[in-house]
Motif scaffolding. Structure first.
Motif, PDB file in Angstrom:
ATOM      1  N   GLY A 105      55.658  62.670  32.590  1.00  0.00           N
ATOM      2  CA  GLY A 105      55.081  61.895  33.690  1.00  0.00           C
ATOM      3  C   GLY A 105      54.841  60.471  33.248  1.00  0.00           C
ATOM      4  N   GLY A 106      53.763  60.272  32.484  1.00  0.00           N
ATOM      5  CA  GLY A 106      53.499  58.963  31.900  1.00  0.00           C
ATOM      6  C   GLY A 106      53.108  57.930  32.937  1.00  0.00           C
ATOM      7  N   THR A 107      52.986  56.709  32.480  1.00  0.00           N
ATOM      8  CA  THR A 107      52.551  55.628  33.355  1.00  0.00           C
ATOM      9  C   THR A 107      53.755  54.921  33.962  1.00  0.00           C
ATOM     10  OG1 THR A 107      52.494  54.084  31.496  1.00  0.00           O
ATOM     11  CG2 THR A 107      50.450  55.281  32.001  1.00  0.00           C
ATOM     12  N   ASP A 108      53.550  54.415  35.142  1.00  0.00           N
ATOM     13  CA  ASP A 108      54.575  53.658  35.863  1.00  0.00           C
ATOM     14  C   ASP A 108      53.846  52.520  36.554  1.00  0.00           C
ATOM     15  OD1 ASP A 108      56.741  52.731  37.288  1.00  0.00           O
ATOM     16  OD2 ASP A 108      56.745  54.379  38.730  1.00  0.00           O
ATOM     17  N   PRO A 109      53.565  51.434  35.823  1.00  0.00           N
ATOM     18  CA  PRO A 109      52.705  50.374  36.362  1.00  0.00           C
ATOM     19  C   PRO A 109      53.217  49.748  37.653  1.00  0.00           C
ATOM     20  CG  PRO A 109      53.819  49.660  34.341  1.00  0.00           C
ATOM     21  CD  PRO A 109      54.023  51.128  34.460  1.00  0.00           C
ATOM     22  N   GLU A 110      54.524  49.750  37.881  1.00  0.00           N
ATOM     23  CA  GLU A 110      55.065  49.138  39.092  1.00  0.00           C
ATOM     24  C   GLU A 110      55.337  50.160  40.187  1.00  0.00           C
ATOM     25  OE1 GLU A 110      58.504  46.927  38.016  1.00  0.00           O
ATOM     26  OE2 GLU A 110      57.462  45.685  36.537  1.00  0.00           O
ATOM     27  N   GLY A 111      55.003  51.412  39.911  1.00  0.00           N
ATOM     28  CA  GLY A 111      55.344  52.479  40.837  1.00  0.00           C
ATOM     29  C   GLY A 111      54.648  52.388  42.181  1.00  0.00           C
ATOM     30  N   THR A 112      53.349  52.132  42.174  1.00  0.00           N
ATOM     31  CA  THR A 112      52.590  52.107  43.427  1.00  0.00           C
ATOM     32  C   THR A 112      53.131  51.038  44.371  1.00  0.00           C
ATOM     33  OG1 THR A 112      50.588  52.918  42.338  1.00  0.00           O
ATOM     34  CG2 THR A 112      50.313  51.799  44.450  1.00  0.00           C
ATOM     35  N   ALA A 113      53.392  49.853  43.856  1.00  0.00           N
ATOM     36  CA  ALA A 113      53.912  48.767  44.692  1.00  0.00           C
ATOM     37  C   ALA A 113      55.301  49.116  45.217  1.00  0.00           C
ATOM     38  CB  ALA A 113      53.952  47.476  43.895  1.00  0.00           C
ATOM     39  N   ALA A 114      56.132  49.738  44.392  1.00  0.00           N
ATOM     40  CA  ALA A 114      57.483  50.104  44.818  1.00  0.00           C
ATOM     41  C   ALA A 114      57.437  51.146  45.929  1.00  0.00           C
ATOM     42  CB  ALA A 114      58.284  50.628  43.632  1.00  0.00           C
ATOM     43  N   ILE A 115      56.537  52.106  45.815  1.00  0.00           N
ATOM     44  CA  ILE A 115      56.399  53.159  46.830  1.00  0.00           C
ATOM     45  C   ILE A 115      55.923  52.568  48.150  1.00  0.00           C
ATOM     46  CG2 ILE A 115      55.071  55.216  47.455  1.00  0.00           C
ATOM     47  CD1 ILE A 115      55.137  55.898  44.400  1.00  0.00           C
ATOM     48  N   GLU A 116      54.917  51.710  48.096  1.00  0.00           N
ATOM     49  CA  GLU A 116      54.398  51.101  49.324  1.00  0.00           C
ATOM     50  C   GLU A 116      55.469  50.251  50.005  1.00  0.00           C
ATOM     51  OE1 GLU A 116      51.596  51.776  50.754  1.00  0.00           O
ATOM     52  OE2 GLU A 116      50.968  53.093  49.123  1.00  0.00           O
ATOM     53  N   ARG A 117      56.237  49.535  49.218  1.00  0.00           N
ATOM     54  CA  ARG A 117      57.303  48.697  49.779  1.00  0.00           C
ATOM     55  C   ARG A 117      58.368  49.569  50.445  1.00  0.00           C
ATOM     56  NH1 ARG A 117      57.626  45.691  45.865  1.00  0.00           N
ATOM     57  NH2 ARG A 117      59.133  46.833  44.597  1.00  0.00           N
ATOM     58  N   ALA A 118      58.718  50.677  49.807  1.00  0.00           N
ATOM     59  CA  ALA A 118      59.735  51.570  50.364  1.00  0.00           C
ATOM     60  C   ALA A 118      59.247  52.226  51.649  1.00  0.00           C
ATOM     61  CB  ALA A 118      60.104  52.640  49.335  1.00  0.00           C
ATOM     62  N   LEU A 119      57.986  52.623  51.695  1.00  0.00           N
ATOM     63  CA  LEU A 119      57.411  53.196  52.918  1.00  0.00           C
ATOM     64  C   LEU A 119      57.459  52.194  54.062  1.00  0.00           C
ATOM     65  CD1 LEU A 119      54.277  54.949  51.355  1.00  0.00           C
ATOM     66  CD2 LEU A 119      56.183  56.128  52.460  1.00  0.00           C
ATOM     67  N   ARG A 120      57.142  50.945  53.756  1.00  0.00           N
ATOM     68  CA  ARG A 120      57.107  49.911  54.783  1.00  0.00           C
ATOM     69  C   ARG A 120      58.520  49.583  55.281  1.00  0.00           C
ATOM     70  NH1 ARG A 120      55.137  46.514  51.856  1.00  0.00           N
ATOM     71  NH2 ARG A 120      56.877  45.119  51.431  1.00  0.00           N
TER      72      ARG A 120
END
Length: 266
Positions: A105-120
């Motif tokens: 799993g580990g950390t994905d510091p840019e993951g949250t922003a990428a997910i929100e952008r893709a949802l939008r």
């Protein structure tokens, strides 16, 4: 490319370029999806290569990359995908971040922003907390596309992405493909059955028949009446759409001229 020793593709070559949309069109069984899946490494060809160009010069052997290295460069939206149970829309979109996560799993510091952008971008932001089993086919299609966008690759492959979508979302998806190419320099390869959609969205069209690319060029160069009539085995007329200036096609069936027969011109 072969299935059970039967050749499906024959010397088929395709180049996808940054900032361009390339549409693959052709009759059923012509090899469009097989070619796309071969580029995505889901199917292995008997012969041939798949290369990626990085920084405009360096060529990378895509077949030699580790799975996560490849998945950071190429994303594929397939035709057939299972409907996962017990997950939210956000959870499914987060799957697209797996190439950036560690083994556990580990950390994905840019993951949250990428997910929100893709949802939008895909218009499913308001569905983020909904269970995926509650979605319609069209909504689920957009959720899977959001997962591909969250992957943040330079190459995006789409296999008949307008399936299950109503007219509005078909148009919005085509617009999104153009935005990804024009604004983010993504190389988009898309399988489409609708020739007019291909003409409207694509910079280049690759026309396949019997596992071969029989024409590859601009929509104006490829979508010619005589050529399409021969490939599809049905009369296809082509003119110019007065609104877009792009080619516009019309398949002529047995009843296509019925109105003219019923209401002849005096």
């Amino acid at each position: 490319m072969a299935y059970d020793r039967a050749d499906v593709l024959h010397d088929a070559a395709l180049s996808l370029r940054p900032g361009e949309v390339t549409a693959l069109v052709g009759p059923n069984g012509s090899g469009k999806s097989t070619l796309l899946r071969t580029l995505a490494r889901l199917q292995r060809a008997r012969a041939g290569d798949v290369h990626l160009e990085e920084d405009g010069t360096d060529r990378v052997d895509a077949l030699a990359l580790a799975p996560k290295q490849f998945a950071r460069r190429v994303a594929l939206l397939t035709q057939q995908r299972p409907t996962p149970g017990g997950l939210r829309v956000r959870d499914v979109v987060e799957f697209g971040r797996y190439p950036y996560q560690g083994r556990w799993g580990g950390t994905d510091p840019e993951g949250t922003a990428a997910i929100e952008r893709a949802l939008r971008l895909t218009g499913v932001e308001d569905l983020a907390e909904r269970a995926v089993e509650q979605l319609s086919g069209g909504q689920l299609q957009r959720v899977w596309l959001a997962g591909c966008l969250a992957q943040e690759t330079g190459v995006l492959l789409l296999d008949e992405p307008t399936t299950y979508l109503d007219l509005r979302y078909q148009v919005e998806l085509l617009d999104l493909m153009r935005d990804l190419a024009d604004e983010h320099a993504i190389a988009v390869g898309v399988v489409l059955h609708d020739l007019d959609q291909a003409a409207a969205v694509a910079d280049r069209v690759a026309l396949l028949r019997d596992g071969r690319v029989v024409a590859d060029g601009t929509p104006e160069e490829v979508l010619l009446s005589e050529r399409l009539t021969e490939v599809y085995g049905i009369r296809i007329e082509v003119d110019t759409d007065p609104l877009t200036g792009r080619p516009r096609t019309r398949a002529i069936g047995r009843h296509s001229t019925r109105s003219e027969r019923l209401h002849p011109t005096p």
